[in-house]
Write a protein that holds these residues in place. Structure first.
Motif, PDB file in Angstrom:
ATOM      1  N   ASN A  70     -18.132 -77.265  77.953  1.00 30.28           N
ATOM      2  CA  ASN A  70     -18.587 -76.001  78.522  1.00 30.28           C
ATOM      3  C   ASN A  70     -19.901 -76.205  79.273  1.00 30.28           C
ATOM      4  OD1 ASN A  70     -16.402 -74.706  77.245  1.00 30.28           O
ATOM      5  ND2 ASN A  70     -17.622 -74.286  75.412  1.00 30.28           N
ATOM      6  N   SER A  71     -20.256 -75.226  80.075  1.00 28.89           N
ATOM      7  CA  SER A  71     -21.507 -75.271  80.838  1.00 28.89           C
ATOM      8  C   SER A  71     -21.670 -76.603  81.557  1.00 28.89           C
ATOM      9  CB  SER A  71     -22.704 -75.025  79.907  1.00 28.89           C
ATOM     10  OG  SER A  71     -22.586 -73.797  79.236  1.00 28.89           O
ATOM     11  N   LEU A  72     -20.622 -76.996  82.231  1.00 27.63           N
ATOM     12  CA  LEU A  72     -20.631 -78.300  82.880  1.00 27.63           C
ATOM     13  C   LEU A  72     -21.660 -78.365  83.995  1.00 27.63           C
ATOM     14  CD1 LEU A  72     -16.818 -78.962  82.825  1.00 27.63           C
ATOM     15  CD2 LEU A  72     -18.550 -80.520  81.926  1.00 27.63           C
ATOM     16  N   LYS A  73     -22.229 -79.552  84.151  1.00 29.76           N
ATOM     17  CA  LYS A  73     -23.258 -79.808  85.151  1.00 29.76           C
ATOM     18  C   LYS A  73     -22.770 -80.923  86.080  1.00 29.76           C
ATOM     19  CE  LYS A  73     -26.809 -79.026  81.621  1.00 29.76           C
ATOM     20  NZ  LYS A  73     -27.986 -79.633  80.930  1.00 29.76           N
ATOM     21  N   PRO A  74     -23.291 -80.974  87.294  1.00 32.18           N
ATOM     22  CA  PRO A  74     -22.907 -82.066  88.191  1.00 32.18           C
ATOM     23  C   PRO A  74     -23.125 -83.449  87.570  1.00 32.18           C
ATOM     24  CG  PRO A  74     -24.013 -80.373  89.432  1.00 32.18           C
ATOM     25  CD  PRO A  74     -24.124 -79.978  87.982  1.00 32.18           C
ATOM     26  N   GLU A  75     -24.139 -83.583  86.738  1.00 30.05           N
ATOM     27  CA  GLU A  75     -24.398 -84.877  86.108  1.00 30.05           C
ATOM     28  C   GLU A  75     -23.371 -85.241  85.040  1.00 30.05           C
ATOM     29  OE1 GLU A  75     -26.562 -82.334  86.493  1.00 30.05           O
ATOM     30  OE2 GLU A  75     -27.943 -82.204  84.784  1.00 30.05           O
ATOM     31  N   ASP A  76     -22.473 -84.333  84.723  1.00 28.87           N
ATOM     32  CA  ASP A  76     -21.368 -84.668  83.811  1.00 28.87           C
ATOM     33  C   ASP A  76     -20.223 -85.354  84.548  1.00 28.87           C
ATOM     34  OD1 ASP A  76     -21.941 -81.514  82.212  1.00 28.87           O
ATOM     35  OD2 ASP A  76     -22.494 -83.499  81.452  1.00 28.87           O
ATOM     36  N   THR A  77     -20.317 -85.419  85.864  1.00 31.84           N
ATOM     37  CA  THR A  77     -19.279 -86.081  86.658  1.00 31.84           C
ATOM     38  C   THR A  77     -19.163 -87.542  86.262  1.00 31.84           C
ATOM     39  OG1 THR A  77     -19.539 -84.590  88.539  1.00 31.84           O
ATOM     40  CG2 THR A  77     -18.614 -86.760  88.989  1.00 31.84           C
ATOM     41  N   ALA A  78     -17.956 -87.949  85.892  1.00 31.58           N
ATOM     42  CA  ALA A  78     -17.720 -89.316  85.427  1.00 31.58           C
ATOM     43  C   ALA A  78     -16.235 -89.489  85.142  1.00 31.58           C
ATOM     44  CB  ALA A  78     -18.521 -89.601  84.156  1.00 31.58           C
ATOM     45  N   VAL A  79     -15.860 -90.725  84.911  1.00 31.61           N
ATOM     46  CA  VAL A  79     -14.545 -91.003  84.328  1.00 31.61           C
ATOM     47  C   VAL A  79     -14.728 -90.977  82.810  1.00 31.61           C
ATOM     48  CG1 VAL A  79     -12.645 -92.634  84.105  1.00 31.61           C
ATOM     49  CG2 VAL A  79     -13.837 -92.387  86.304  1.00 31.61           C
ATOM     50  N   TYR A  80     -13.923 -90.179  82.150  1.00 28.74           N
ATOM     51  CA  TYR A  80     -14.012 -90.028  80.703  1.00 28.74           C
ATOM     52  C   TYR A  80     -12.880 -90.819  80.039  1.00 28.74           C
ATOM     53  CZ  TYR A  80     -17.568 -86.418  81.071  1.00 28.74           C
ATOM     54  OH  TYR A  80     -18.744 -85.745  81.316  1.00 28.74           O
ATOM     55  N   TYR A  81     -13.248 -91.563  79.014  1.00 34.27           N
ATOM     56  CA  TYR A  81     -12.310 -92.398  78.270  1.00 34.27           C
ATOM     57  C   TYR A  81     -12.332 -91.999  76.804  1.00 34.27           C
ATOM     58  CZ  TYR A  81     -13.022 -95.526  82.289  1.00 34.27           C
ATOM     59  OH  TYR A  81     -13.113 -96.079  83.543  1.00 34.27           O
ATOM     60  N   CYS A  82     -11.180 -92.135  76.152  1.00 37.43           N
ATOM     61  CA  CYS A  82     -11.199 -92.029  74.704  1.00 37.43           C
ATOM     62  C   CYS A  82     -10.954 -93.416  74.113  1.00 37.43           C
ATOM     63  CB  CYS A  82     -10.201 -91.013  74.178  1.00 37.43           C
ATOM     64  SG  CYS A  82      -8.470 -91.301  74.560  1.00 37.43           S
TER      65      CYS A  82
END
Length: 121
Positions: A84-96
């Motif tokens: 939630n409350s996503l920010k531009p700096e959260d931009t990334a490739v997400y892995y589990c």
């Protein structure tokens, strides 16, 4: 054979939300810790959050604390990351990733493919 399938990434405006899913198979889910990591362009990989499937204990990086929530559905062998409350700096490739030894965080041994999250302002 540990298999992890991440999904749910996408393009979202700053302030918006996304929910990532990590579907796991090939191992006893309850015995493992599952974590989410991200890698942004030009940055090192960051451990975002982790959950123990056995006791539900969680960890969050300071950068996401209060905005992201990790949860586990043991019946579905799936871990979620509500962002939630996503920010531009959260931009990334997400892995589990998963590991039988949760104390090895962030050096987990089994990895899935990534899902792209892009946050625009």
């Amino acid at each position: 054979d540990v298999q992890l399938q991440a999904s749910g990434g996408g393009l979202v405006q700053a302030g918006g939300s996304l929910r990532l899913s990590c579907a796991a198979s090939g191992f006893t889910f309850d015995d493992y810790a599952i974590g989410w990591f991200r890698r942004a362009p030009g940055k090192e990989r960051e451990g975002v959050s982790c959950i123990s499937s056995s006791d539900g204990s969680t960890y969050y990086a300071d950068s996401v604390k209060g905005r992201f929530t990790i949860s586990s559905d043991n019946a579905k062998n799936t871990v979620y990351l509500q962002m939630n409350s996503l920010k531009p700096e959260d931009t990334a490739v997400y892995y589990c990733a998963a590991d039988r030894d949760g104390s090895s965080w962030p050096d987990f041994g089994s990895w899935g493919q990534g899902t792209q999250v892009t946050v625009f302002s």
